[in-house]
Design an enzyme around this catalytic site. Structure first.
Site, PDB file in Angstrom:
ATOM      1  N   THR A 120      -0.171   6.530  -0.412  1.00 29.30           N
ATOM      2  CA  THR A 120      -0.488   7.344   0.758  1.00 29.30           C
ATOM      3  C   THR A 120      -0.810   8.786   0.355  1.00 29.30           C
ATOM      4  O   THR A 120      -0.328   9.267  -0.677  1.00 29.30           O
ATOM      5  CB  THR A 120       0.723   7.337   1.719  1.00 29.30           C
ATOM      6  OG1 THR A 120       0.534   8.340   2.705  1.00 29.30           O
ATOM      7  CG2 THR A 120       2.030   7.646   0.986  1.00 29.30           C
ATOM      8  N   ASP A 121      -1.564   9.471   1.213  1.00 25.00           N
ATOM      9  CA  ASP A 121      -1.836  10.899   0.968  1.00 25.00           C
ATOM     10  C   ASP A 121      -0.584  11.747   1.177  1.00 25.00           C
ATOM     11  O   ASP A 121      -0.552  12.921   0.777  1.00 25.00           O
ATOM     12  CB  ASP A 121      -2.984  11.395   1.858  1.00 25.00           C
ATOM     13  CG  ASP A 121      -2.742  11.222   3.360  1.00 25.00           C
ATOM     14  OD1 ASP A 121      -1.675  10.698   3.751  1.00 25.00           O
ATOM     15  OD2 ASP A 121      -3.627  11.612   4.141  1.00 25.00           O
ATOM     16  N   GLU A 122       0.448  11.171   1.804  1.00 25.29           N
ATOM     17  CA  GLU A 122       1.649  11.962   2.088  1.00 25.29           C
ATOM     18  C   GLU A 122       2.391  12.392   0.827  1.00 25.29           C
ATOM     19  O   GLU A 122       3.246  13.271   0.880  1.00 25.29           O
ATOM     20  CB  GLU A 122       2.601  11.191   2.995  1.00 25.29           C
ATOM     21  CG  GLU A 122       1.983  10.900   4.333  1.00 25.29           C
ATOM     22  CD  GLU A 122       2.975  10.391   5.351  1.00 25.29           C
ATOM     23  OE1 GLU A 122       4.192  10.580   5.154  1.00 25.29           O
ATOM     24  OE2 GLU A 122       2.538   9.810   6.345  1.00 25.29           O
ATOM     25  N   TYR A 147      10.428   8.807   3.321  1.00 27.89           N
ATOM     26  CA  TYR A 147       9.314   7.857   3.122  1.00 27.89           C
ATOM     27  C   TYR A 147       8.368   8.358   2.037  1.00 27.89           C
ATOM     28  O   TYR A 147       8.103   7.653   1.056  1.00 27.89           O
ATOM     29  CB  TYR A 147       8.540   7.647   4.440  1.00 27.89           C
ATOM     30  CG  TYR A 147       7.183   7.014   4.212  1.00 27.89           C
ATOM     31  CD1 TYR A 147       7.070   5.699   3.772  1.00 27.89           C
ATOM     32  CD2 TYR A 147       6.003   7.748   4.401  1.00 27.89           C
ATOM     33  CE1 TYR A 147       5.824   5.119   3.539  1.00 27.89           C
ATOM     34  CE2 TYR A 147       4.755   7.178   4.169  1.00 27.89           C
ATOM     35  CZ  TYR A 147       4.676   5.863   3.738  1.00 27.89           C
ATOM     36  OH  TYR A 147       3.445   5.299   3.484  1.00 27.89           O
ATOM     37  N   LYS A 151       7.454   6.879  -1.788  1.00 30.72           N
ATOM     38  CA  LYS A 151       6.098   6.469  -2.189  1.00 30.72           C
ATOM     39  C   LYS A 151       5.667   7.258  -3.425  1.00 30.72           C
ATOM     40  O   LYS A 151       5.075   6.705  -4.356  1.00 30.72           O
ATOM     41  CB  LYS A 151       5.099   6.689  -1.050  1.00 30.72           C
ATOM     42  CG  LYS A 151       5.269   5.782   0.141  1.00 30.72           C
ATOM     43  CD  LYS A 151       5.090   4.298  -0.184  1.00 30.72           C
ATOM     44  CE  LYS A 151       3.676   3.929  -0.558  1.00 30.72           C
ATOM     45  NZ  LYS A 151       3.518   2.457  -0.723  1.00 30.72           N
TER      46      LYS A 151
HETATM   47  P1  NAD Z   1       3.742  -2.138   7.574  1.00 30.34           P
HETATM   48  O1  NAD Z   1       5.087  -1.542   7.804  1.00 30.34           O
HETATM   49  O2  NAD Z   1       2.905  -2.523   8.742  1.00 30.34           O
HETATM   50  O3  NAD Z   1       3.899  -3.454   6.671  1.00 30.34           O
HETATM   51  C1  NAD Z   1       4.761  -3.515   5.574  1.00 30.34           C
HETATM   52  C2  NAD Z   1       4.958  -4.978   5.193  1.00 30.34           C
HETATM   53  O4  NAD Z   1       5.820  -5.018   4.039  1.00 30.34           O
HETATM   54  C3  NAD Z   1       5.628  -5.814   6.294  1.00 30.34           C
HETATM   55  O5  NAD Z   1       4.974  -7.054   6.431  1.00 30.34           O
HETATM   56  C4  NAD Z   1       7.048  -6.013   5.758  1.00 30.34           C
HETATM   57  O6  NAD Z   1       7.653  -7.225   6.208  1.00 30.34           O
HETATM   58  C5  NAD Z   1       6.820  -6.008   4.275  1.00 30.34           C
HETATM   59  N1  NAD Z   1       8.021  -5.651   3.491  1.00 30.34           N
HETATM   60  C6  NAD Z   1       8.865  -4.614   3.729  1.00 30.34           C
HETATM   61  N2  NAD Z   1       9.854  -4.622   2.823  1.00 30.34           N
HETATM   62  C7  NAD Z   1       9.614  -5.666   1.985  1.00 30.34           C
HETATM   63  C8  NAD Z   1      10.282  -6.171   0.835  1.00 30.34           C
HETATM   64  N3  NAD Z   1      11.416  -5.598   0.357  1.00 30.34           N
HETATM   65  N4  NAD Z   1       9.762  -7.252   0.219  1.00 30.34           N
HETATM   66  C9  NAD Z   1       8.620  -7.845   0.689  1.00 30.34           C
HETATM   67  N5  NAD Z   1       7.966  -7.407   1.769  1.00 30.34           N
HETATM   68  C10 NAD Z   1       8.446  -6.326   2.413  1.00 30.34           C
HETATM   69  O7  NAD Z   1       2.986  -1.115   6.623  1.00 30.34           O
HETATM   70  P2  NAD Z   1       1.432  -0.746   6.532  1.00 30.34           P
HETATM   71  O8  NAD Z   1       1.161   0.343   7.474  1.00 30.34           O
HETATM   72  O9  NAD Z   1       0.641  -1.993   6.554  1.00 30.34           O
HETATM   73  O10 NAD Z   1       1.391  -0.114   5.055  1.00 30.34           O
HETATM   74  C11 NAD Z   1       1.079  -0.928   3.926  1.00 30.34           C
HETATM   75  C12 NAD Z   1       1.009  -0.043   2.696  1.00 30.34           C
HETATM   76  O11 NAD Z   1       0.016   0.957   2.870  1.00 30.34           O
HETATM   77  C13 NAD Z   1       2.310   0.711   2.410  1.00 30.34           C
HETATM   78  O12 NAD Z   1       2.503   0.724   1.011  1.00 30.34           O
HETATM   79  C14 NAD Z   1       2.046   2.118   2.936  1.00 30.34           C
HETATM   80  O13 NAD Z   1       2.802   3.066   2.229  1.00 30.34           O
HETATM   81  C15 NAD Z   1       0.567   2.246   2.629  1.00 30.34           C
HETATM   82  N6  NAD Z   1      -0.186   3.185   3.481  1.00 30.34           N
HETATM   83  C16 NAD Z   1      -0.131   3.063   4.841  1.00 30.34           C
HETATM   84  C17 NAD Z   1      -0.908   3.915   5.626  1.00 30.34           C
HETATM   85  C18 NAD Z   1      -0.910   3.807   7.136  1.00 30.34           C
HETATM   86  O14 NAD Z   1      -1.526   4.638   7.791  1.00 30.34           O
HETATM   87  N7  NAD Z   1      -0.282   2.805   7.724  1.00 30.34           N
HETATM   88  C19 NAD Z   1      -1.706   4.890   5.018  1.00 30.34           C
HETATM   89  C20 NAD Z   1      -1.729   4.983   3.611  1.00 30.34           C
HETATM   90  C21 NAD Z   1      -0.967   4.112   2.863  1.00 30.34           C
HETATM   91  O1  TDX Z   2       5.064   8.940  19.397  1.00 32.28           O
HETATM   92  C1  TDX Z   2       4.581   9.634  18.505  1.00 32.28           C
HETATM   93  N1  TDX Z   2       4.089  10.863  18.810  1.00 32.28           N
HETATM   94  C2  TDX Z   2       3.537  11.693  17.883  1.00 32.28           C
HETATM   95  O2  TDX Z   2       3.090  12.808  18.218  1.00 32.28           O
HETATM   96  C3  TDX Z   2       4.508   9.185  17.126  1.00 32.28           C
HETATM   97  C4  TDX Z   2       5.048   7.824  16.745  1.00 32.28           C
HETATM   98  C5  TDX Z   2       3.935  10.017  16.197  1.00 32.28           C
HETATM   99  N2  TDX Z   2       3.474  11.247  16.554  1.00 32.28           N
HETATM  100  C6  TDX Z   2       2.807  12.095  15.539  1.00 32.28           C
HETATM  101  C7  TDX Z   2       3.501  12.235  14.208  1.00 32.28           C
HETATM  102  C8  TDX Z   2       2.336  12.396  13.252  1.00 32.28           C
HETATM  103  O3  TDX Z   2       1.910  13.762  13.231  1.00 32.28           O
HETATM  104  O4  TDX Z   2       1.550  11.440  15.246  1.00 32.28           O
HETATM  105  C9  TDX Z   2       1.223  11.567  13.869  1.00 32.28           C
HETATM  106  C10 TDX Z   2       1.100  10.181  13.252  1.00 32.28           C
HETATM  107  O5  TDX Z   2       2.391   9.613  13.235  1.00 32.28           O
HETATM  108  P1  TDX Z   2       2.700   8.182  12.557  1.00 32.28           P
HETATM  109  O6  TDX Z   2       1.856   7.140  13.186  1.00 32.28           O
HETATM  110  O7  TDX Z   2       4.170   8.004  12.533  1.00 32.28           O
HETATM  111  O8  TDX Z   2       2.087   8.390  11.090  1.00 32.28           O
HETATM  112  P2  TDX Z   2       2.428   9.404   9.870  1.00 32.28           P
HETATM  113  O9  TDX Z   2       3.819   9.902   9.939  1.00 32.28           O
HETATM  114  O10 TDX Z   2       1.307  10.399   9.812  1.00 32.28           O
HETATM  115  O11 TDX Z   2       2.328   8.370   8.635  1.00 32.28           O
HETATM  116  C11 TDX Z   2       1.301   7.344   8.619  1.00 32.28           C
HETATM  117  O12 TDX Z   2       0.241   7.692   7.758  1.00 32.28           O
HETATM  118  C12 TDX Z   2       0.520   7.725   6.378  1.00 32.28           C
HETATM  119  C13 TDX Z   2       1.870   5.992   8.203  1.00 32.28           C
HETATM  120  O13 TDX Z   2       2.940   5.638   9.064  1.00 32.28           O
HETATM  121  C14 TDX Z   2       2.329   6.028   6.767  1.00 32.28           C
HETATM  122  O14 TDX Z   2       2.762   4.737   6.366  1.00 32.28           O
HETATM  123  C15 TDX Z   2       1.163   6.443   5.904  1.00 32.28           C
HETATM  124  O15 TDX Z   2       1.562   6.590   4.568  1.00 32.28           O
END
Ligand code: NAD
Ligand code: TDX
Length: 336
Positions: A120-122, A147, A151
């Site tokens: 992630t960019d975080e 988190y 990562k």
């Molecule tokens: P998500 O929470 O929707 O899915 C995570 C999955 O991992 C789930 O299916 C969960 O059951 C599984 N999991 C959790 N713990 C586990 C374990 N110990 N063993 C096996 N499986 C396990 O997450 P996502 O949003 O799909 O994110 C996927 C990846 O992308 C993550 O590595 C996250 O850091 C990265 N990422 C997410 C975003 C975003 O915006 N969602 C952005 C950049 C990077």
């Molecule tokens: O109810 C809400 N109201 C609100 O204002 C929620 C749930 C979030 N927010 C804000 C917090 C953040 O500034 O919205 C923005 C996005 O929030 P999230 O969806 O929780 O995402 P963020 O914390 O930015 O992280 C996401 O992007 C990077 C993913 O959850 C991570 O897994 C990924 O690495």
């Protein structure tokens, strides 16, 4: 190619499995997923007869070793992924994101299997609102939350395993994803499903925080680009120039529902809330020739809203439990 997809039942992973099956007939997919609250069997139901699904923990070293030993490549999506959860209970983040990644790295090292690490960019921390800079592959790590620090830890493990043991790995750091099958705890699906349920959207603080949005299908196309053409040992940033502040995103969603632009609640802000993320993805574009297909965030948002409207059976059972969790952690309205 025999491909092991960890976290393939989650948001990005399940989309990756669907996209892979639609475009790569030569790939045999095995999903390893613990099916936590974020893992969804129904997200994989349409393709369940075409893949192998193993329920298990990526930190289970014996299980991981045996699955990796029969794979040609691993794409590692599995993670605890929600910042708010990490503030309430950090341990699962250390277990899955750090120990789980360690267990995969040891297996790919032992069996010399190609590995792609999803991050992630975080990991780079945050930027000021008026900073012209964006994150690049050389931005120093400076994570803020449990988190993002787990990562970042996992990325550093990968880099060390490449350098010390010659593991054939690549890393990608992507910005905020949106699209189908995202859990309703996350910002965009939470507000869409709130509006479907007649609840006002809930903005943390004043909503000036900026996220750099990318459609999940563009993220996954970029992952395949890196698997096909990425240089071993390298890191690629993935982003689609989609910067919007949270207030604007809420107002775009309200507009799509025909509601007034001020029809939202401001609620308790997230502790340590990162202000702004912004990705410079020019390396991936120039060196590997990737470009996003979803150029318009508003179009992508409209199709995502339509998806949640027509897939209530997928998200309905998550909704009340998720909102209950937010209430139990003390989320309060601070301004109407
Ligand atoms: P998500 O929470 O929707 O899915 C995570 C999955 O991992 C789930 O299916 C969960 O059951 C599984 N999991 C959790 N713990 C586990 C374990 N110990 N063993 C096996 N499986 C396990 O997450 P996502 O949003 O799909 O994110 C996927 C990846 O992308 C993550 O590595 C996250 O850091 C990265 N990422 C997410 C975003 C975003 O915006 N969602 C952005 C950049 C990077
Ligand atoms: O109810 C809400 N109201 C609100 O204002 C929620 C749930 C979030 N927010 C804000 C917090 C953040 O500034 O919205 C923005 C996005 O929030 P999230 O969806 O929780 O995402 P963020 O914390 O930015 O992280 C996401 O992007 C990077 C993913 O959850 C991570 O897994 C990924 O690495």
């Amino acid at each position: 190619m025999r491909l092991l997809v960890t976290g393939g039942a989650g948001f990005i992973g399940s989309n990756f499995v669907h996209q892979t099956l639609a475009s790569r007939p030569d790939v045999e997919v095995t999903v390893l997923d613990l099916f936590t609250y974020a893992g969804s069997r129904s997200a994989l139901a349409p393709v369940a007869d075409r893949i192998s699904i193993v329920e298990g923990d990526i930190a289970d070293r014996e299980l991981v070793d045996s699955l990796v030993s029969t794979s040609d490549a691993v794409v590692h999506f599995a993670a605890e992924s929600h910042n708010d959860n990490s503030l309430a209970e950090p341990w699962p983040f250390v277990h899955t994101n750090v120990v789980g990644t360690f267990s995969l790295l040891e297996a790919v090292r032992r069996h010399d299997v190609r590995y792609h690490h999803i991050s992630t960019d975080e990991v780079y921390g945050d930027l000021e609102l008026d900073d012209p800079a964006k994150f690049t592959e050389s931005t120093p790590y400076n994570p803020s939350s449990p988190y993002s620090s787990t990562k970042a830890s996992s990325d550093l493990l990968v880099r060390a395993w490449v350098r010390s043991f010659g593991v054939r790995a690549t890393i990608s750091n992507c910005s905020n994803n949106y699209g189908p099958y995202q859990h309703v705890e996350k910002f965009i699906p939470r507000q869409i499903t709130n509006l479907i349920d007649g609840i006002r959207p809930r903005l943390y603080g004043a909503g000036q925080n900026v996220r750099d949005w990318i459609h999940v299908w563009d993220h996954n196309d970029a992952v395949w680009t890196i698997l096909d053409r990425g240089e071993i040992g390298e890191t690629y940033l993935i982003g689609a120039n989609g910067e919007h502040d949270n207030r604007t995103v809420v107002q775009l969603i309200l507009q799509a529902f025909g509601r007034d632009a001020d029809d939202f609640d401001q609620v308790t802000d997230r502790p340590g809330h990162d202000l702004r993320y912004a990705i410079d993805s020019s390396r991936l574009r120039k060196e590997l020739g990737w470009a996003p297909k979803y150029e318009s965030f508003t179009d992508g948002l409209a199709s995502t809203i339509e998806w949640y409207r027509s897939h209530e059976d997928w998200w309905r059972h998550q909704k009340e439990r998720t909102e209950q969790g937010y209430r139990e952690r003390g989320e309060k309205t601070i301004a109407p």
